[in-house]
Design a protein around this motif. Sequence first.
Motif, PDB file in Angstrom:
ATOM      1  N   ARG A 178     -25.392  13.366   8.389  1.00 34.57           N
ATOM      2  CA  ARG A 178     -24.742  13.778   9.636  1.00 34.57           C
ATOM      3  C   ARG A 178     -24.454  12.543  10.471  1.00 34.57           C
ATOM      4  N   GLN A 179     -23.222  12.431  10.918  1.00 36.73           N
ATOM      5  CA  GLN A 179     -22.830  11.376  11.834  1.00 36.73           C
ATOM      6  C   GLN A 179     -22.365  12.035  13.126  1.00 36.73           C
ATOM      7  N   ARG A 180     -22.729  11.456  14.248  1.00 35.52           N
ATOM      8  CA  ARG A 180     -22.304  12.046  15.523  1.00 35.52           C
ATOM      9  C   ARG A 180     -22.160  10.968  16.581  1.00 35.52           C
ATOM     10  N   THR A 181     -21.338  11.256  17.544  1.00 35.46           N
ATOM     11  CA  THR A 181     -21.234  10.446  18.748  1.00 35.46           C
ATOM     12  C   THR A 181     -21.412  11.376  19.942  1.00 35.46           C
ATOM     13  N   PHE A 182     -21.651  10.798  21.096  1.00 36.27           N
ATOM     14  CA  PHE A 182     -21.904  11.595  22.288  1.00 36.27           C
ATOM     15  C   PHE A 182     -20.661  11.669  23.169  1.00 36.27           C
ATOM     16  N   SER A 183     -20.612  12.693  23.985  1.00 42.50           N
ATOM     17  CA  SER A 183     -19.498  12.810  24.929  1.00 42.50           C
ATOM     18  C   SER A 183     -19.660  11.785  26.046  1.00 42.50           C
ATOM     19  N   SER A 184     -18.556  11.458  26.692  1.00 46.01           N
ATOM     20  CA  SER A 184     -18.603  10.548  27.836  1.00 46.01           C
ATOM     21  C   SER A 184     -17.588  11.007  28.874  1.00 46.01           C
ATOM     22  N   THR A 185     -17.817  10.594  30.107  1.00 49.03           N
ATOM     23  CA  THR A 185     -16.921  10.953  31.207  1.00 49.03           C
ATOM     24  C   THR A 185     -15.871   9.874  31.444  1.00 49.03           C
ATOM     25  N   HIS A 186     -16.253   8.631  31.308  1.00 48.01           N
ATOM     26  CA  HIS A 186     -15.327   7.509  31.542  1.00 48.01           C
ATOM     27  C   HIS A 186     -15.341   6.589  30.331  1.00 48.01           C
ATOM     28  N   ASP A 188     -12.985  10.132  29.319  1.00 52.33           N
ATOM     29  CA  ASP A 188     -13.350  11.516  29.055  1.00 52.33           C
ATOM     30  C   ASP A 188     -13.118  11.812  27.571  1.00 52.33           C
ATOM     31  N   VAL A 189     -14.182  11.743  26.799  1.00 50.24           N
ATOM     32  CA  VAL A 189     -14.106  11.942  25.352  1.00 50.24           C
ATOM     33  C   VAL A 189     -15.177  12.937  24.942  1.00 50.24           C
ATOM     34  N   PRO A 190     -14.853  13.922  24.134  1.00 47.08           N
ATOM     35  CA  PRO A 190     -15.863  14.891  23.693  1.00 47.08           C
ATOM     36  C   PRO A 190     -16.805  14.292  22.656  1.00 47.08           C
ATOM     37  N   ALA A 191     -17.908  14.977  22.448  1.00 47.45           N
ATOM     38  CA  ALA A 191     -18.820  14.584  21.372  1.00 47.45           C
ATOM     39  C   ALA A 191     -18.179  14.898  20.029  1.00 47.45           C
ATOM     40  N   ARG A 192     -18.524  14.109  19.030  1.00 50.22           N
ATOM     41  CA  ARG A 192     -17.974  14.313  17.696  1.00 50.22           C
ATOM     42  C   ARG A 192     -19.124  14.422  16.700  1.00 50.22           C
ATOM     43  N   LYS A 193     -18.904  15.232  15.674  1.00 47.36           N
ATOM     44  CA  LYS A 193     -19.924  15.400  14.655  1.00 47.36           C
ATOM     45  C   LYS A 193     -19.250  15.569  13.296  1.00 47.36           C
ATOM     46  N   LEU A 194     -19.773  14.855  12.317  1.00 44.67           N
ATOM     47  CA  LEU A 194     -19.318  14.966  10.940  1.00 44.67           C
ATOM     48  C   LEU A 194     -20.528  15.242  10.063  1.00 44.67           C
ATOM     49  N   ILE A 195     -20.424  16.234   9.184  1.00 51.89           N
ATOM     50  CA  ILE A 195     -21.519  16.581   8.282  1.00 51.89           C
ATOM     51  C   ILE A 195     -20.982  16.666   6.863  1.00 51.89           C
ATOM     52  N   VAL A 196     -21.604  15.914   5.967  1.00 52.94           N
ATOM     53  CA  VAL A 196     -21.245  15.986   4.552  1.00 52.94           C
ATOM     54  C   VAL A 196     -22.471  16.422   3.761  1.00 52.94           C
ATOM     55  N   VAL A 197     -22.259  17.335   2.838  1.00 48.34           N
ATOM     56  CA  VAL A 197     -23.335  17.870   2.002  1.00 48.34           C
ATOM     57  C   VAL A 197     -22.850  17.884   0.566  1.00 48.34           C
ATOM     58  N   THR A 198     -23.616  17.292  -0.339  1.00 51.26           N
ATOM     59  CA  THR A 198     -23.304  17.384  -1.755  1.00 51.26           C
ATOM     60  C   THR A 198     -24.542  17.819  -2.509  1.00 51.26           C
TER      61      THR A 198
END
Length: 371
Positions: A178-186, A188-198
Amino acid sequence: MFLDERLRAANEPPGVRDAIVDDLVNRLDNIGKRASEQIGQLRSPSARRIPDAYFHHEEEVENALQKASAGIRLALSLGGLPANDAHSFEADFASVLATSARWAVRCEASRVPRPLTRSPALDWTLTPIPWHENKLSWPPVGAVDLAATRQLTGADAELVRVAEQPYVDWVQLGLIERQRTFSSTHPDVPARKLIVVTGLEAADGPVPFNSMPLFEGPPNAWTDTYDRSKVRSDADTFLRKIQGPLAGIADYSGQPGAPNLERGAGLHPFPLVPRLESIAHLGLRPEDPAVRHALVDEHGPALVGRFWRGFLIHDGNYSALEPAVHGTDLIIRSDLFDRLESVIGKERVNSGITVSYYEEGRGDDDDFSVD
Protein backbone atom coordinates in the motif's frame (compact mmCIF):
# COMPACT_ATOMS: atom_id res chain seq x y z
CA MET A 1 -5.70 -1.64 24.62
CA PHE A 2 -8.88 -3.70 24.30
CA LEU A 3 -9.53 -3.73 28.06
CA ASP A 4 -13.17 -4.80 27.82
CA GLU A 5 -12.33 -7.55 25.33
CA ARG A 6 -9.60 -8.94 27.56
CA LEU A 7 -11.76 -8.96 30.69
CA ARG A 8 -14.55 -10.75 28.84
CA ALA A 9 -12.07 -13.26 27.40
CA ALA A 10 -11.00 -14.01 30.99
CA ASN A 11 -14.66 -14.60 31.97
CA GLU A 12 -14.79 -11.40 34.04
CA PRO A 13 -12.48 -12.30 36.94
CA PRO A 14 -14.29 -11.25 40.14
CA GLY A 15 -13.47 -7.76 41.31
CA VAL A 16 -10.94 -6.87 38.58
CA ARG A 17 -13.16 -4.50 36.59
CA ASP A 18 -14.28 -2.69 39.76
CA ALA A 19 -10.69 -2.43 40.97
CA ILE A 20 -9.64 -0.83 37.69
CA VAL A 21 -12.48 1.68 37.83
CA ASP A 22 -11.64 2.56 41.45
CA ASP A 23 -8.01 3.06 40.50
CA LEU A 24 -8.78 5.39 37.58
CA VAL A 25 -11.94 7.28 38.52
CA ASN A 26 -10.29 10.05 40.51
CA ARG A 27 -7.61 10.63 37.86
CA LEU A 28 -9.70 10.67 34.71
CA ASP A 29 -9.47 14.42 34.14
CA ASN A 30 -5.69 14.45 34.42
CA ILE A 31 -5.33 11.32 32.27
CA GLY A 32 -7.54 12.78 29.55
CA LYS A 33 -5.69 16.11 29.67
CA ARG A 34 -2.30 14.46 29.25
CA ALA A 35 -3.53 12.27 26.38
CA SER A 36 -4.95 15.32 24.61
CA GLU A 37 -1.67 17.15 25.07
CA GLN A 38 0.17 14.23 23.50
CA ILE A 39 -2.09 14.25 20.46
CA GLY A 40 -1.75 18.03 20.14
CA GLN A 41 2.03 17.76 20.18
CA LEU A 42 2.14 14.99 17.60
CA ARG A 43 -0.11 16.35 14.86
CA SER A 44 -1.24 19.60 13.31
CA PRO A 45 -4.47 21.20 14.61
CA SER A 46 -6.37 20.44 11.40
CA ALA A 47 -5.31 16.79 11.14
CA ARG A 48 -7.66 13.95 12.02
CA ARG A 49 -5.25 11.02 11.88
CA ILE A 50 -4.37 9.34 15.15
CA PRO A 51 -0.60 9.81 15.62
CA ASP A 52 1.71 6.82 15.67
CA ALA A 53 2.17 6.69 19.43
CA TYR A 54 1.25 4.86 22.63
CA PHE A 55 -0.86 7.33 24.63
CA HIS A 56 -1.00 8.16 28.31
CA HIS A 57 -4.57 6.94 28.83
CA GLU A 58 -3.63 3.54 27.37
CA GLU A 59 -0.62 3.32 29.67
CA GLU A 60 -2.69 4.17 32.73
CA VAL A 61 -5.46 1.70 31.90
CA GLU A 62 -2.91 -1.04 31.27
CA ASN A 63 -1.15 -0.33 34.56
CA ALA A 64 -4.45 -0.42 36.43
CA LEU A 65 -5.34 -3.76 34.82
CA GLN A 66 -2.03 -5.31 35.74
CA LYS A 67 -2.19 -4.10 39.35
CA ALA A 68 -5.71 -5.41 39.77
CA SER A 69 -4.87 -8.71 38.11
CA ALA A 70 -1.89 -9.26 40.39
CA GLY A 71 -4.30 -9.57 43.31
CA ILE A 72 -6.76 -12.02 41.75
CA ARG A 73 -5.74 -15.08 43.77
CA LEU A 74 -5.69 -13.15 47.03
CA ALA A 75 -9.08 -11.60 46.30
CA LEU A 76 -10.64 -14.98 45.59
CA SER A 77 -9.07 -16.51 48.69
CA LEU A 78 -10.48 -13.72 50.86
CA GLY A 79 -13.83 -14.46 49.29
CA GLY A 80 -13.62 -18.11 50.27
CA LEU A 81 -12.65 -19.42 46.80
CA PRO A 82 -9.04 -20.64 47.12
CA ALA A 83 -7.26 -21.89 44.00
CA ASN A 84 -6.08 -25.49 44.37
CA ASP A 85 -3.25 -25.10 41.85
CA ALA A 86 -1.95 -21.56 42.20
CA HIS A 87 0.48 -21.76 39.30
CA SER A 88 -2.10 -23.03 36.79
CA PHE A 89 -4.71 -20.62 38.10
CA GLU A 90 -2.53 -17.57 37.59
CA ALA A 91 -1.18 -18.84 34.26
CA ASP A 92 -4.72 -19.21 32.90
CA PHE A 93 -5.58 -15.62 33.75
CA ALA A 94 -2.22 -14.28 32.59
CA SER A 95 -2.68 -15.81 29.14
CA VAL A 96 -5.59 -13.45 28.43
CA LEU A 97 -4.95 -10.53 30.78
CA ALA A 98 -1.23 -9.99 30.30
CA THR A 99 -0.30 -7.24 27.90
CA SER A 100 1.28 -8.62 24.78
CA ALA A 101 3.11 -7.15 21.84
CA ARG A 102 4.27 -10.55 20.61
CA TRP A 103 2.58 -10.31 17.22
CA ALA A 104 3.87 -6.80 16.66
CA VAL A 105 7.36 -7.85 17.75
CA ARG A 106 7.33 -10.82 15.37
CA CYS A 107 6.30 -8.55 12.52
CA GLU A 108 9.04 -6.10 13.40
CA ALA A 109 11.61 -8.91 13.61
CA SER A 110 10.64 -9.83 10.05
CA ARG A 111 11.28 -6.37 8.58
CA VAL A 112 13.60 -6.06 5.58
CA PRO A 113 14.67 -3.24 3.25
CA ARG A 114 12.00 -2.76 0.61
CA PRO A 115 12.52 -5.62 -1.88
CA LEU A 116 12.37 -5.37 -5.65
CA THR A 117 10.71 -8.77 -5.93
CA ARG A 118 7.36 -8.47 -7.70
CA SER A 119 5.72 -9.34 -11.01
CA PRO A 120 7.08 -7.47 -14.07
CA ALA A 121 3.55 -6.05 -14.40
CA LEU A 122 4.26 -4.07 -11.21
CA ASP A 123 7.67 -2.64 -12.05
CA TRP A 124 6.08 0.81 -12.14
CA THR A 125 5.21 0.52 -8.42
CA LEU A 126 8.88 0.65 -7.46
CA THR A 127 8.64 4.44 -7.79
CA PRO A 128 6.33 5.62 -4.97
CA ILE A 129 3.19 7.49 -5.98
CA PRO A 130 3.51 11.27 -6.39
CA TRP A 131 2.70 13.73 -3.64
CA HIS A 132 1.20 17.18 -4.31
CA GLU A 133 4.30 18.44 -6.11
CA ASN A 134 3.43 16.35 -9.18
CA LYS A 135 -0.29 16.36 -9.87
CA LEU A 136 0.06 15.21 -13.46
CA SER A 137 1.44 11.80 -12.49
CA TRP A 138 -1.76 10.70 -10.79
CA PRO A 139 -3.24 8.16 -11.24
CA PRO A 140 -0.27 6.04 -12.32
CA VAL A 141 -0.67 4.72 -15.85
CA GLY A 142 0.17 1.22 -14.66
CA ALA A 143 -2.63 1.32 -12.09
CA VAL A 144 -5.15 2.41 -14.69
CA ASP A 145 -4.04 -0.37 -17.04
CA LEU A 146 -4.34 -3.07 -14.36
CA ALA A 147 -7.49 -1.90 -12.59
CA ALA A 148 -9.65 -4.25 -14.69
CA THR A 149 -7.23 -7.20 -14.48
CA ARG A 150 -7.80 -10.13 -12.12
CA GLN A 151 -5.40 -12.72 -13.52
CA LEU A 152 -2.00 -12.12 -15.09
CA THR A 153 -1.07 -13.72 -18.40
CA GLY A 154 2.03 -14.29 -20.50
CA ALA A 155 5.40 -13.33 -19.05
CA ASP A 156 3.68 -11.40 -16.25
CA ALA A 157 2.14 -14.67 -15.03
CA GLU A 158 5.48 -16.47 -14.60
CA LEU A 159 6.51 -17.39 -11.07
CA VAL A 160 8.02 -14.42 -9.25
CA ARG A 161 11.48 -15.39 -8.02
CA VAL A 162 13.07 -13.57 -5.07
CA ALA A 163 16.05 -11.39 -5.96
CA GLU A 164 17.27 -10.55 -2.45
CA GLN A 165 19.71 -12.40 -0.23
CA PRO A 166 19.50 -14.77 1.55
CA TYR A 167 16.40 -15.99 -0.31
CA VAL A 168 17.54 -15.77 -3.93
CA ASP A 169 15.37 -17.90 -6.25
CA TRP A 170 12.68 -18.53 -3.64
CA VAL A 171 9.12 -18.24 -4.97
CA GLN A 172 6.80 -15.41 -3.94
CA LEU A 173 3.40 -16.83 -2.94
CA GLY A 174 1.77 -13.46 -2.28
CA LEU A 175 2.39 -9.73 -1.91
CA ILE A 176 0.52 -6.69 -0.65
CA GLU A 177 1.85 -3.17 -0.90
CA ARG A 178 0.00 0.00 0.00
CA GLN A 179 1.27 3.42 -0.96
CA ARG A 180 -0.43 6.58 0.24
CA THR A 181 0.01 10.30 0.56
CA PHE A 182 -1.84 12.71 2.81
CA SER A 183 -4.19 15.53 1.92
CA SER A 184 -3.01 19.12 2.19
CA THR A 185 -4.63 22.54 2.20
CA HIS A 186 -1.82 24.58 0.62
CA PRO A 187 -1.94 23.47 -2.11
CA ASP A 188 -5.38 21.90 -1.89
CA VAL A 189 -4.66 18.27 -2.80
CA PRO A 190 -6.62 15.20 -1.70
CA ALA A 191 -5.09 12.15 -0.09
CA ARG A 192 -4.07 9.40 -2.48
CA LYS A 193 -3.88 5.67 -1.97
CA LEU A 194 -2.64 2.85 -4.18
CA ILE A 195 -2.99 -0.83 -3.23
CA VAL A 196 -1.53 -3.74 -5.16
CA VAL A 197 -2.18 -7.36 -4.24
CA THR A 198 -0.76 -10.43 -5.96
CA GLY A 199 -1.00 -14.09 -5.07
CA LEU A 200 -0.67 -17.55 -6.55
CA GLU A 201 -4.02 -19.32 -6.80
CA ALA A 202 -5.14 -22.84 -7.59
CA ALA A 203 -8.02 -22.73 -10.06
CA ASP A 204 -9.38 -24.75 -12.94
CA GLY A 205 -10.67 -21.67 -14.72
CA PRO A 206 -11.28 -17.93 -14.38
CA VAL A 207 -11.73 -16.59 -10.85
CA PRO A 208 -14.43 -14.07 -9.82
CA PHE A 209 -13.34 -10.53 -10.66
CA ASN A 210 -14.59 -9.13 -7.34
CA SER A 211 -12.46 -11.57 -5.31
CA MET A 212 -8.91 -11.20 -3.97
CA PRO A 213 -5.96 -13.51 -4.64
CA LEU A 214 -5.60 -14.01 -0.87
CA PHE A 215 -7.70 -15.81 1.73
CA GLU A 216 -8.13 -14.73 5.36
CA GLY A 217 -6.89 -16.81 8.27
CA PRO A 218 -5.47 -16.73 11.81
CA PRO A 219 -1.77 -16.00 12.37
CA ASN A 220 -1.07 -19.09 14.48
CA ALA A 221 0.68 -20.91 11.65
CA TRP A 222 3.77 -18.90 12.59
CA THR A 223 3.80 -20.11 16.20
CA ASP A 224 1.97 -23.45 16.50
CA THR A 225 3.36 -26.86 15.59
CA TYR A 226 0.80 -29.18 14.03
CA ASP A 227 0.76 -32.97 14.29
CA ARG A 228 1.68 -33.82 10.73
CA SER A 229 0.62 -37.48 11.11
CA LYS A 230 -2.95 -36.42 11.84
CA VAL A 231 -3.40 -33.92 9.03
CA ARG A 232 -1.00 -35.01 6.24
CA SER A 233 -3.39 -37.28 4.32
CA ASP A 234 -6.29 -34.84 4.54
CA ALA A 235 -3.97 -32.00 3.49
CA ASP A 236 -2.81 -33.88 0.41
CA THR A 237 -6.39 -34.58 -0.63
CA PHE A 238 -7.32 -30.94 -0.07
CA LEU A 239 -4.41 -29.60 -2.10
CA ARG A 240 -5.25 -31.83 -5.08
CA LYS A 241 -8.71 -30.28 -5.22
CA ILE A 242 -8.07 -26.79 -3.84
CA GLN A 243 -9.72 -23.83 -5.54
CA GLY A 244 -8.32 -20.62 -4.12
CA PRO A 245 -5.26 -18.64 -3.00
CA LEU A 246 -2.13 -20.22 -1.56
CA ALA A 247 -1.42 -17.22 0.72
CA GLY A 248 -3.72 -15.34 3.07
CA ILE A 249 -4.06 -12.16 5.13
CA ALA A 250 -3.68 -12.73 8.86
CA ASP A 251 -6.78 -12.05 10.96
CA TYR A 252 -5.87 -11.23 14.57
CA SER A 253 -9.44 -11.40 15.88
CA GLY A 254 -9.49 -13.22 19.20
CA GLN A 255 -5.73 -13.09 19.69
CA PRO A 256 -5.14 -12.13 23.35
CA GLY A 257 -3.50 -8.77 23.77
CA ALA A 258 -3.15 -7.98 20.07
CA PRO A 259 -1.96 -4.35 19.94
CA ASN A 260 -3.49 -1.48 18.02
CA LEU A 261 -3.03 -1.54 14.28
CA GLU A 262 -0.19 0.62 12.97
CA ARG A 263 0.28 2.63 16.16
CA GLY A 264 2.90 2.58 18.87
CA ALA A 265 4.05 -1.03 19.15
CA GLY A 266 1.32 -1.82 16.65
CA LEU A 267 0.73 -4.50 14.09
CA HIS A 268 1.77 -4.07 10.52
CA PRO A 269 -1.25 -3.53 8.28
CA PHE A 270 -1.52 -6.86 6.49
CA PRO A 271 0.72 -9.77 7.50
CA LEU A 272 0.43 -12.84 5.29
CA VAL A 273 0.03 -16.47 6.34
CA PRO A 274 0.40 -19.80 4.52
CA ARG A 275 -2.30 -22.43 4.26
CA LEU A 276 -2.28 -25.03 7.03
CA GLU A 277 -2.59 -27.73 4.38
CA SER A 278 0.64 -26.52 2.74
CA ILE A 279 2.44 -26.59 6.08
CA ALA A 280 1.18 -30.11 6.80
CA HIS A 281 2.06 -31.43 3.35
CA LEU A 282 5.60 -30.03 3.52
CA GLY A 283 6.17 -30.95 7.17
CA LEU A 284 7.08 -27.42 8.28
CA ARG A 285 7.29 -26.10 11.82
CA PRO A 286 7.92 -22.70 13.48
CA GLU A 287 11.41 -21.64 14.39
CA ASP A 288 12.28 -22.31 18.03
CA PRO A 289 11.84 -19.82 19.56
CA ALA A 290 9.20 -18.37 17.21
CA VAL A 291 10.53 -14.81 17.09
CA ARG A 292 9.63 -13.92 13.51
CA HIS A 293 7.41 -15.01 10.63
CA ALA A 294 9.37 -18.07 9.57
CA LEU A 295 8.78 -21.80 9.23
CA VAL A 296 11.62 -24.30 8.97
CA ASP A 297 12.31 -27.91 8.05
CA GLU A 298 15.36 -30.14 8.48
CA HIS A 299 17.25 -28.03 5.92
CA GLY A 300 16.62 -24.67 7.59
CA PRO A 301 14.36 -21.73 6.68
CA ALA A 302 11.54 -22.91 4.44
CA LEU A 303 8.74 -20.33 4.33
CA VAL A 304 9.16 -16.69 5.38
CA GLY A 305 7.02 -13.59 5.74
CA ARG A 306 8.78 -10.26 5.08
CA PHE A 307 7.69 -6.71 5.96
CA TRP A 308 8.84 -3.32 4.80
CA ARG A 309 7.88 0.32 5.18
CA GLY A 310 9.50 3.58 4.28
CA PHE A 311 9.54 6.77 2.14
CA LEU A 312 8.69 9.08 5.04
CA ILE A 313 6.21 11.89 4.31
CA HIS A 314 3.90 14.21 6.23
CA ASP A 315 0.82 16.29 5.49
CA GLY A 316 2.66 19.52 4.76
CA ASN A 317 2.35 20.81 8.32
CA TYR A 318 4.48 20.08 11.36
CA SER A 319 3.08 16.59 11.93
CA ALA A 320 5.52 13.76 12.44
CA LEU A 321 6.79 11.93 9.38
CA GLU A 322 4.99 8.69 8.53
CA PRO A 323 5.82 5.92 6.06
CA ALA A 324 4.22 6.32 2.65
CA VAL A 325 4.80 2.67 1.74
CA HIS A 326 3.79 -0.42 3.73
CA GLY A 327 4.31 -3.85 2.24
CA THR A 328 4.61 -7.55 2.98
CA ASP A 329 5.14 -10.74 1.06
CA LEU A 330 5.20 -14.48 1.65
CA ILE A 331 8.04 -16.47 0.10
CA ILE A 332 8.84 -20.19 -0.04
CA ARG A 333 12.02 -22.12 -0.81
CA SER A 334 12.00 -23.21 -4.44
CA ASP A 335 12.33 -26.97 -3.82
CA LEU A 336 9.35 -26.84 -1.47
CA PHE A 337 7.28 -24.90 -3.98
CA ASP A 338 8.07 -27.56 -6.58
CA ARG A 339 6.66 -30.19 -4.21
CA LEU A 340 3.59 -28.07 -3.55
CA GLU A 341 3.05 -27.42 -7.24
CA SER A 342 3.34 -31.10 -8.09
CA VAL A 343 0.48 -32.09 -5.79
CA ILE A 344 -1.74 -29.13 -6.78
CA GLY A 345 -1.00 -29.49 -10.48
CA LYS A 346 1.23 -27.07 -12.37
CA GLU A 347 -1.50 -26.28 -14.88
CA ARG A 348 -3.83 -25.21 -12.05
CA VAL A 349 -1.50 -22.61 -10.49
CA ASN A 350 -2.39 -19.08 -11.67
CA SER A 351 -1.11 -15.61 -10.85
CA GLY A 352 -3.86 -13.44 -9.40
CA ILE A 353 -3.77 -9.68 -9.03
CA THR A 354 -5.90 -6.77 -7.88
CA VAL A 355 -4.89 -3.11 -8.24
CA SER A 356 -6.93 -0.22 -6.85
CA TYR A 357 -6.34 3.49 -6.39
CA TYR A 358 -8.26 6.26 -4.66
CA GLU A 359 -8.33 9.96 -4.00
CA GLU A 360 -9.89 11.00 -0.72
CA GLY A 361 -11.00 14.33 0.66
CA ARG A 362 -9.24 16.12 3.45
CA GLY A 363 -9.62 14.26 6.75
CA ASP A 364 -10.40 10.94 5.06
CA ASP A 365 -6.79 9.80 4.99
CA ASP A 366 -6.91 8.03 8.35
CA ASP A 367 -8.33 4.86 6.81
CA PHE A 368 -5.86 2.00 7.18
CA SER A 369 -7.99 -0.70 5.50
CA VAL A 370 -6.98 -2.66 2.44
CA ASP A 371 -10.41 -2.18 0.85
